[in-house]
Write an enzyme that holds these catalytic residues in place. Structure first.
Site, short mmCIF file in Angstrom:
data_model
loop_
_atom_site.label_atom_id
_atom_site.label_comp_id
_atom_site.label_asym_id
_atom_site.label_seq_id
_atom_site.Cartn_x
_atom_site.Cartn_y
_atom_site.Cartn_z
N THR A 14 0.81 -1.23 0.00
CA THR A 14 0.00 0.00 0.00
C THR A 14 0.84 1.27 0.00
OG1 THR A 14 -0.12 -0.10 2.41
CG2 THR A 14 -1.95 -1.10 1.19
N GLY A 15 2.16 1.13 0.09
CA GLY A 15 3.04 2.30 0.10
C GLY A 15 3.23 2.87 -1.30
N CYS A 133 17.78 4.92 -4.02
CA CYS A 133 17.32 5.63 -5.21
C CYS A 133 18.37 6.57 -5.80
CB CYS A 133 16.04 6.40 -4.89
SG CYS A 133 16.04 7.18 -3.26
N GLY A 164 10.16 10.05 -1.91
CA GLY A 164 11.06 9.04 -1.36
C GLY A 164 10.72 8.71 0.08
N ARG A 239 16.89 17.56 0.59
CA ARG A 239 15.47 17.42 0.25
C ARG A 239 14.97 18.74 -0.30
NH1 ARG A 239 13.35 12.64 0.29
NH2 ARG A 239 13.97 12.30 2.44
N HIS A 246 14.32 12.66 -8.50
CA HIS A 246 15.52 13.17 -7.83
C HIS A 246 16.45 13.77 -8.89
CE1 HIS A 246 14.19 11.32 -4.27
NE2 HIS A 246 15.12 10.41 -4.07
O1 L14 Z 1 16.03 3.28 0.41
O2 L14 Z 1 13.87 9.84 0.42
O3 L14 Z 1 17.72 4.02 1.50
O4 L14 Z 1 13.66 9.67 2.55
C1 L14 Z 1 16.12 6.20 2.43
C2 L14 Z 1 15.61 7.61 2.42
C3 L14 Z 1 14.82 5.71 0.32
C4 L14 Z 1 14.35 7.12 0.30
C5 L14 Z 1 16.59 4.17 1.07
C6 L14 Z 1 13.99 9.22 1.49
C7 L14 Z 1 15.89 5.44 1.26
C8 L14 Z 1 14.58 7.90 1.46
#
Ligand code: L14
Length: 340
Positions: A14-15, A133, A164, A239, A246
């Site tokens: 569901t994510g 990612c 993310g 971010r 990204h």
């Molecule tokens: O898979 O954007 O290591 O907050 C960790 C931080 C995936 C995305 C991972 C984010 C992530 C993430």
């Protein structure tokens, strides 16, 4: 062995990534015989569509993996730590999208365009890790350059979208943006500070040395996937108020001199990469354009004149697709083709 299809389960269905995994399996016509959707008690019961059928999400349990062939995991590190070994014990090969096993010396860390052979090299025990990612989109571009010019050092700064983090973060950016336009109070629940109209130099948690875990993941994972511990890498992960996609500013120093034209030529033939680099027409990779696409886009390729053998570039990809769901399904495709 030819089969009529595979029994696939998605943990964390569901994510944001789980839902994208369902779409990618469908779009690519992955040979699914049976799809089982799993999630925590909190979201189990939700109905999600796959190939015109409505599937009810079930509660993840220890016996969820009986008879399953492939498990795509994206429900956080703690869930993978606990359930991935249980699944692989049952004969269900796990492709894990969390950071739980990525640096485990027995676990292959795979980007199909870069190191598909790692699946065989590591003689895996039923768990294959999907990289971070930001790492994935960088290595699909760096590897073809490394093969020709040997990269000595990488300096990367990322501009990462909120998707993310998950759906709560997407909602937080929406809500804060609306609140600001309506002169209402801005609440920050997911991130420690306001993300709307702001940039946060903080992704994942801080470690002792002042780097964030996201930065450390990019450094360690890049070396493991490129199979070269000698590459120097430093990263700043940020971010930004973008929903999907990204972006990365990447500076490389090579051992062998390489010109921007040579880089464009190499990358124009690299699998999964599209060069978008025509500044005169204002053409360069953009998150809003990369969102929903499969490829990694690269542009702004130019010489770094501050050093003898340096190149700068701008790399953009959909973090939920190539950065997560698509790469995981592509790993499953390599498995079926070569190793099943
Ligand atoms: O898979 O954007 O290591 O907050 C960790 C931080 C995936 C995305 C991972 C984010 C992530 C993430």
């Amino acid at each position: 062995m030819e089969r009529d299809g595979y029994r696939v389960c998605i943990v964390g269905a569901t994510g944001v990534v789980g839902r994208e995994m369902i779409s990618v399996l469908q779009e690519r016509d992955f040979p699914v015989k049976d799809l089982k959707l799993l999630a925590s008690e909190r979201t189990a019961g939700t109905t999600l569509a796959f190939k015109g059928e409505n599937l009810k999400v079930q509660v993840l349990q220890e016996d969820s993996f009986k008879g399953m062939d492939i498990g795509l995991f994206s429900a956080g590190g703690a869930v993978s730590q606990k359930y991935a070994p249980i699944a692989s014990e049952e004969g269900c090969v796990v492709i894990d999208n969390t950071s739980a096993f990525r640096m485990d010396p027995e676990v292959p860390l795979v980007v199909p365009e870069v190191n598909p052979h790692a699946i065989a090299d590591y003689n895996h025990k039923g768990i294959i890790a999907n990289p971070n990612c930001s790492t994935i989109q960088m290595v699909v571009v760096l590897k073809p350059i490394h093969d020709v010019a040997t990269i000595r050092r990488v300096v990367v700064s990322t501009y990462q979208s909120v998707s993310g983090t998950g759906k709560e973060a997407i909602r937080e950016l929406e809500k804060q943006t609306l609140a600001i336009f309506n002169h209402q109070e801005v609440k920050s629940e997911v991130y420690p500070h306001r993300i709307a109209f702001n940039c946060l130099p903080h992704i994942d948690v801080f470690s002792e040395n002042g780097y964030t875990k996201e930065e450390i993941k990019m450094i360690n994972e890049t070396k493991k996937i490129m199979e070269d511990e000698s590459i120097g890498i430093t990263a700043t992960t940020v971010r930004v108020p973008v929903f999907y996609g990204h972006s990365e500013s990447v500076n490389i120093e090579t051992t062998k001199k390489i010109t921007p034209d040579e880089v464009r030529d190499i990358l124009s033939r690299a699998p999964g990469v599209i060069v978008v680099d025509d500044p005169k027409k204002n053409e360069y990779p953009l998150a809003v354009y990369a969102a929903g696409k499969d490829e990694t886009f690269v542009g702004r390729i130019r010489e770094d004149k501050s050093i003898e053998k340096g190149i700068n570039m701008w790399i953009v990809s959909d973090n939920i697709r190539k950065g997560a769901a698509l790469n995981a399904v592509q790993i499953a495709e390599v498995l079926l083709k070569h190793y099943w």
